[in-house]
Scaffold this motif. Structure first.
Motif, PDB file in Angstrom:
ATOM      1  N   THR A   1       0.840  -1.198   0.000  1.00 45.28           N
ATOM      2  CA  THR A   1       0.000   0.000   0.000  1.00 45.28           C
ATOM      3  C   THR A   1       0.878   1.252   0.000  1.00 45.28           C
ATOM      4  N   HIS A   2       0.265   2.342  -0.461  1.00 42.76           N
ATOM      5  CA  HIS A   2       0.892   3.671  -0.370  1.00 42.76           C
ATOM      6  C   HIS A   2      -0.023   4.455   0.575  1.00 42.76           C
ATOM      7  N   LEU A   3       0.067   4.151   1.845  1.00 42.55           N
ATOM      8  CA  LEU A   3      -0.938   4.594   2.821  1.00 42.55           C
ATOM      9  C   LEU A   3      -0.898   6.087   3.129  1.00 42.55           C
TER      10      LEU A   3
ATOM     11  N   ASP B   1       6.387  -7.057  -7.441  1.00 41.41           N
ATOM     12  CA  ASP B   1       4.991  -6.641  -7.377  1.00 41.41           C
ATOM     13  C   ASP B   1       4.497  -6.118  -8.730  1.00 41.41           C
ATOM     14  N   HIS B   2       3.231  -6.287  -9.003  1.00 43.29           N
ATOM     15  CA  HIS B   2       2.547  -5.930 -10.259  1.00 43.29           C
ATOM     16  C   HIS B   2       2.635  -7.063 -11.270  1.00 43.29           C
ATOM     17  N   LEU B   3       3.685  -7.065 -12.134  1.00 40.70           N
ATOM     18  CA  LEU B   3       3.932  -8.174 -13.068  1.00 40.70           C
ATOM     19  C   LEU B   3       2.880  -8.339 -14.164  1.00 40.70           C
TER      20      LEU B   3
ATOM     21  N   VAL C   1      11.444   0.098  -5.490  1.00 39.23           N
ATOM     22  CA  VAL C   1      11.643   1.082  -6.577  1.00 39.23           C
ATOM     23  C   VAL C   1      10.516   0.899  -7.601  1.00 39.23           C
ATOM     24  N   PHE C   2      10.224   1.965  -8.339  1.00 40.04           N
ATOM     25  CA  PHE C   2       9.280   1.866  -9.462  1.00 40.04           C
ATOM     26  C   PHE C   2      10.127   1.713 -10.720  1.00 40.04           C
ATOM     27  N   CYS C   3      10.331   0.468 -11.129  1.00 36.20           N
ATOM     28  CA  CYS C   3      11.175   0.154 -12.277  1.00 36.20           C
ATOM     29  C   CYS C   3      10.281   0.178 -13.514  1.00 36.20           C
TER      30      CYS C   3
ATOM     31  N   THR D   1      -3.849  -4.683  -2.106  1.00 40.67           N
ATOM     32  CA  THR D   1      -4.709  -3.650  -2.705  1.00 40.67           C
ATOM     33  C   THR D   1      -3.959  -2.638  -3.552  1.00 40.67           C
ATOM     34  N   ASP D   2      -2.651  -2.373  -3.223  1.00 45.77           N
ATOM     35  CA  ASP D   2      -1.932  -1.250  -3.843  1.00 45.77           C
ATOM     36  C   ASP D   2      -2.631   0.082  -3.525  1.00 45.77           C
ATOM     37  N   PHE D   3      -3.310   0.152  -2.386  1.00 41.68           N
ATOM     38  CA  PHE D   3      -4.038   1.379  -2.022  1.00 41.68           C
ATOM     39  C   PHE D   3      -3.187   2.627  -2.279  1.00 41.68           C
ATOM     40  N   ASN D   4      -3.640   3.496  -3.162  1.00 38.58           N
ATOM     41  CA  ASN D   4      -2.966   4.775  -3.439  1.00 38.58           C
ATOM     42  C   ASN D   4      -3.965   5.688  -4.149  1.00 38.58           C
ATOM     43  N   PRO D   5      -3.683   7.005  -4.187  1.00 40.68           N
ATOM     44  CA  PRO D   5      -4.693   7.918  -4.729  1.00 40.68           C
ATOM     45  C   PRO D   5      -4.794   7.895  -6.254  1.00 40.68           C
ATOM     46  N   GLY D   6      -3.773   7.323  -6.923  1.00 38.53           N
ATOM     47  CA  GLY D   6      -3.766   7.381  -8.384  1.00 38.53           C
ATOM     48  C   GLY D   6      -4.325   6.134  -9.033  1.00 38.53           C
ATOM     49  N   SER D   7      -3.582   5.026  -8.917  1.00 41.57           N
ATOM     50  CA  SER D   7      -3.935   3.852  -9.710  1.00 41.57           C
ATOM     51  C   SER D   7      -4.824   2.853  -8.983  1.00 41.57           C
ATOM     52  N   SER D   8      -5.006   3.002  -7.668  1.00 40.58           N
ATOM     53  CA  SER D   8      -5.806   1.982  -6.972  1.00 40.58           C
ATOM     54  C   SER D   8      -6.404   2.529  -5.682  1.00 40.58           C
TER      55      SER D   8
ATOM     56  N   GLY E   1       7.296   7.651  -0.735  1.00 39.39           N
ATOM     57  CA  GLY E   1       7.340   7.768  -2.189  1.00 39.39           C
ATOM     58  C   GLY E   1       6.615   8.979  -2.743  1.00 39.39           C
ATOM     59  N   TYR E   2       5.996   9.785  -1.870  1.00 33.73           N
ATOM     60  CA  TYR E   2       5.377  11.023  -2.343  1.00 33.73           C
ATOM     61  C   TYR E   2       6.104  12.248  -1.764  1.00 33.73           C
ATOM     62  N   GLY E   3       7.378  12.038  -1.365  1.00 28.02           N
ATOM     63  CA  GLY E   3       8.192  13.148  -0.865  1.00 28.02           C
ATOM     64  C   GLY E   3       9.273  13.502  -1.884  1.00 28.02           C
TER      65      GLY E   3
ATOM     66  N   GLY F   1       9.696  -4.635  -5.248  1.00 31.67           N
ATOM     67  CA  GLY F   1       9.837  -3.789  -6.426  1.00 31.67           C
ATOM     68  C   GLY F   1       8.561  -3.704  -7.240  1.00 31.67           C
ATOM     69  N   HIS F   2       8.263  -2.487  -7.724  1.00 29.85           N
ATOM     70  CA  HIS F   2       7.177  -2.316  -8.709  1.00 29.85           C
ATOM     71  C   HIS F   2       7.783  -2.664 -10.069  1.00 29.85           C
ATOM     72  N   VAL F   3       7.447  -3.809 -10.600  1.00 34.49           N
ATOM     73  CA  VAL F   3       8.111  -4.225 -11.841  1.00 34.49           C
ATOM     74  C   VAL F   3       7.132  -4.730 -12.902  1.00 34.49           C
ATOM     75  N   ASP F   4       7.478  -4.452 -14.155  1.00 35.62           N
ATOM     76  CA  ASP F   4       6.726  -4.951 -15.314  1.00 35.62           C
ATOM     77  C   ASP F   4       5.229  -4.644 -15.191  1.00 35.62           C
ATOM     78  N   GLN F   5       4.921  -3.413 -14.768  1.00 42.25           N
ATOM     79  CA  GLN F   5       3.521  -3.017 -14.615  1.00 42.25           C
ATOM     80  C   GLN F   5       2.943  -2.514 -15.940  1.00 42.25           C
ATOM     81  N   LEU F   6       3.547  -1.451 -16.495  1.00 41.85           N
ATOM     82  CA  LEU F   6       2.996  -0.841 -17.707  1.00 41.85           C
ATOM     83  C   LEU F   6       3.702  -1.364 -18.955  1.00 41.85           C
TER      84      LEU F   6
HETATM   85  O1  NIG Z   1       1.654   0.900  -7.563  1.00 48.52           O
HETATM   86  N1  NIG Z   1       3.232   2.221 -10.009  1.00 48.52           N
HETATM   87  C1  NIG Z   1       3.612   3.069  -9.250  1.00 48.52           C
HETATM   88  N2  NIG Z   1       3.055   3.381  -8.098  1.00 48.52           N
HETATM   89  C2  NIG Z   1       1.682   3.213  -7.801  1.00 48.52           C
HETATM   90  C3  NIG Z   1       0.892   4.331  -8.309  1.00 48.52           C
HETATM   91  C4  NIG Z   1       1.102   5.527  -7.488  1.00 48.52           C
HETATM   92  C5  NIG Z   1       0.334   6.705  -7.950  1.00 48.52           C
HETATM   93  O2  NIG Z   1      -0.186   6.745  -9.079  1.00 48.52           O
HETATM   94  O3  NIG Z   1       0.255   7.629  -7.125  1.00 48.52           O
HETATM   95  C6  NIG Z   1       1.193   1.841  -8.195  1.00 48.52           C
HETATM   96  O4  NIG Z   1       0.356   1.657  -9.095  1.00 48.52           O
END
Ligand code: NIG
Ligand code: FE
Length: 410
Positions: A80-82, A269-271, A218-220, A321-328, A150-152, A246-251
């Motif tokens: 999560t990105h709490l 994570d992601h994949l 890291v967001f790779c 969940t990947d709880f965050n304000p953008g993607s989830s 990760g938001y600093g 690691g955030h990997v192979d997401q997009l």
């Molecule tokens: O896991 N992929 C990078 N980080 C988050 C998104 C964070 C955001 O959009 O604020 C994710 O999807």
């Protein structure tokens, strides 16, 4: 100290089994006890079994009648990105009009817009917002979450977020496991190369010295951190004793899964876009796969990670969940279970294993949480259901009856 007896659960989903994360067919074995009960002393589970057996030994313990409800370990949310400020409603509307995550980020939305708001927020403001989020998790039956910075994206603001995580952990019953994600994006004011140096030379040593994180992430990804820069950061983190995620192979498929295998990371994570070699490399290196269908859903994407293939080839799969304000923007693990079953062809039992015991091992806490077995913490949730499969089946319905952490109702 206090004793507690839980009696007459329609099902106690114990997840009892080997003392390691579960793979392949083991993910379907939930160790269910019908008309189950549980004896709890000093916040720990003493015994679990049939209600009539438990009832014989309850002594002076307070009794909780589960009233034919399902009792399960509290969910463990391993990604999560709490802690962040504000929301991304603008991004949400743009996406509804058809723009992609990458287009929105380029146009001034995305991670950067949350960074600006988070930098401007005081520690106290962030803590207030984070408490609201923490309460959402509890209401969904989650008792432990991992939380990333990760938001600093500069020394002071990254440390500020991690201090808020620490404070939050002290002030709310939810257990929170901290991860340093300084390499979430390259901030506008500095070049990518210089930022990598800043992360390695200044942020990581401070994070380690102040013991502010257990993991480094890291967001790779194209436009964020490429393989070489990701490797450099994770390698430095490993050298100072942090474990790796690691955030990997997401997009795009950048070979991130292979990198996590090479570095002996705890999780990849992601994949969503990982290829067969990447997935095979993870298995060989014993790296757990953390799958985040909430972000695929909320981004309106089609391509879910290949959970079925991973489970069938013996991977240890985790759901989060990947709880965050953008993607989830969801804290709801039942929602994630629904997506796992409908979009990723996981069974309800596999989804529960992935979001409890396997998640607990991915956070290095498999010996304490994630299942209802003697010697573990009494972290559990009671749901207004007769059958555990209903959790993934009814979606969008509040199902939580009550949540206990170390034997206390929260
Ligand atoms: O896991 N992929 C990078 N980080 C988050 C998104 C964070 C955001 O959009 O604020 C994710 O999807
Ligand atoms: Fe994430």
């Amino acid at each position: 100290m206090s004793s507690l007896t839980v009696l007459h659960a329609s099902q106690i989903v114990t997840l009892s089994g080997p003392k390691r994360s579960r793979v392949g067919p083991e993910m379907s074995e939930l160790g269910i006890v019908r008309d189950g009960g549980m004896l709890i002393r000093n916040g720990m589970i003493e015994s679990v079994g049939a209600s009539d057996e438990i009832e014989k030994n309850f002594g002076d313990a307070n009794i909780i009648d589960a009233g034919e409800r399902v009792v399960m370990p509290g969910f463990v949310d391993a990604h999560t990105h709490l802690v962040f400020a504000g929301n991304r409603l603008g991004d949400f509307e743009r996406r509804a009009r058809g723009e992609t995550y990458e287009q929105i980020a380029k146009a001034g939305g995305g991670i950067w817009s949350t960074v600006e708001k988070t930098r401007a927020a005081s520690e106290a403001d962030l803590l207030t917002q984070a408490k609201k989020h923490a309460n959402w998790f509890l209401c969904c039956g989650t008792t432990t979450v991992e939380a990333k910075s990760g938001y600093g994206l500069n020394v002071e603001d990254e440390l500020k977020i991690l201090r808020v995580v620490r404070q939050l952990n002290e002030e709310v019953p939810l257990e929170i496991v901290p991860t340093f994600l300084g390499a979430h994006a390259v901030p506008r004011e500095i070049s990518p190369g210089d930022y990598v140096e800043l992360v390695i030379q200044e942020m990581l040593p401070r994070v380690a010295a102040e013991k502010l994180a257990e993991f480094c992430d890291v967001f790779c990804e194209r436009g964020y951190f490429d393989i070489d820069r990701s490797r450099k950061i994770l390698f430095a983190a490993k050298n100072i004793g942090l474990k790796l995620r690691g955030h990997v192979d997401q997009l795009t498929n950048s070979g991130g899964a292979k990198l996590m295998a090479e570095l002996g990371a705890t999780t990849a994570d992601h994949l969503e876009q990982a290829d067969e070699q990447g997935i095979a490399a993870l298995k060989k290196a014993n790296v757990q796969a953390v799958l985040l269908p909430g972000s695929v859903y909320a981004l309106g994407a089609r391509w879910y990670p290949r959970a079925r293939e991973m489970i069938d080839t013996g991977h240890s799969v985790v759901l989060a969940t990947d709880f965050n304000p953008g993607s989830s923007p969801t804290p709801s693990m039942p929602m994630i279970l629904s997506l796992a079953c409908t979009q990723m062809k996981m069974s309800p039992a596999e989804a529960i294993t992935a979001s409890t015991i396997n998640a607990a091992y991915s956070l290095n806490r498999g010996n304490k949480i994630g299942s209802l077995e003697p010697g573990k913490l009494a972290n559990f949730a009671m749901f207004d259901l007769e059958d555990y499969r209903e959790l993934a089946y009814w979606f969008g319905v509040p199902q939580t009856h009550s949540v206990y952490i170390e034997g206390e109702c929260v």
